[in-house]
Design a protein around this motif. Sequence first.
Motif, short mmCIF file in Angstrom:
data_model
loop_
_atom_site.label_atom_id
_atom_site.label_comp_id
_atom_site.label_asym_id
_atom_site.label_seq_id
_atom_site.Cartn_x
_atom_site.Cartn_y
_atom_site.Cartn_z
N MET A 1 0.84 -1.20 0.00
CA MET A 1 0.00 0.00 0.00
C MET A 1 0.87 1.25 0.00
O MET A 1 0.59 2.21 -0.72
CB MET A 1 -0.95 0.01 1.20
N LYS A 2 1.92 1.25 0.77
CA LYS A 2 2.84 2.39 0.81
C LYS A 2 3.48 2.60 -0.56
O LYS A 2 3.57 3.72 -1.04
CB LYS A 2 3.91 2.15 1.88
N ARG A 3 3.90 1.51 -1.19
CA ARG A 3 4.52 1.58 -2.52
C ARG A 3 3.53 2.13 -3.54
O ARG A 3 3.87 3.00 -4.35
CB ARG A 3 5.01 0.20 -2.95
N LEU A 4 2.29 1.69 -3.50
CA LEU A 4 1.27 2.16 -4.43
C LEU A 4 0.96 3.64 -4.22
O LEU A 4 0.78 4.38 -5.20
CB LEU A 4 -0.01 1.32 -4.30
N LYS A 5 0.93 4.09 -2.96
CA LYS A 5 0.69 5.51 -2.68
C LYS A 5 1.83 6.35 -3.22
O LYS A 5 1.60 7.42 -3.79
CB LYS A 5 0.53 5.73 -1.17
N GLU A 6 3.06 5.87 -3.05
CA GLU A 6 4.22 6.60 -3.57
C GLU A 6 4.17 6.68 -5.10
O GLU A 6 4.48 7.72 -5.68
CB GLU A 6 5.52 5.94 -3.11
N GLN A 7 3.78 5.59 -5.73
CA GLN A 7 3.65 5.58 -7.19
C GLN A 7 2.58 6.57 -7.64
O GLN A 7 2.77 7.28 -8.63
CB GLN A 7 3.28 4.18 -7.69
N ALA A 8 1.46 6.60 -6.93
CA ALA A 8 0.38 7.52 -7.29
C ALA A 8 0.83 8.96 -7.14
O ALA A 8 0.55 9.80 -8.00
CB ALA A 8 -0.85 7.24 -6.42
#
Length: 140
Positions: free
Chosen positions: A125-132
Amino acid sequence: MYTKQIMDRFLSPKNSGRLLGANGVGDSSNIRNGETAKLYLKVEDGIIVDAKFKVFGGITTIAVFDEGIDEIKGQEIEEAAINEEEITRKLGFIEAERLYVFKLFKDALSDAQKDYEKRQKKLEMKRLKEQAKESVKNDL
């Protein structure tokens, strides 16, 4: 009565202690006997590369945890399990009234597997937020 193998594992456990950098931690207890256990897993690429335990319990419990840790190292985290017959064979003999220690180990392992999975989901989830965030930043 304890076998030589049980006493060796009890007196010189190889896998006892806290594991720094663990990414899966599980607890279990046996209220009836007052024993508690904590299992630490270090998982890399889905494989248990190291594990340690801390136990407040008896001689057999410490021996089974020490032997069980050796057995789960190298296993895939999702499939990790112990073989009660194999551990009993390696330790020589385990009295019937002490077989509850296998459940204690299995419960701690299951809890550690769930903790690992939860931590992995948080990291994803943290990785996806950073990507977004990065995607929005690049669009501006």
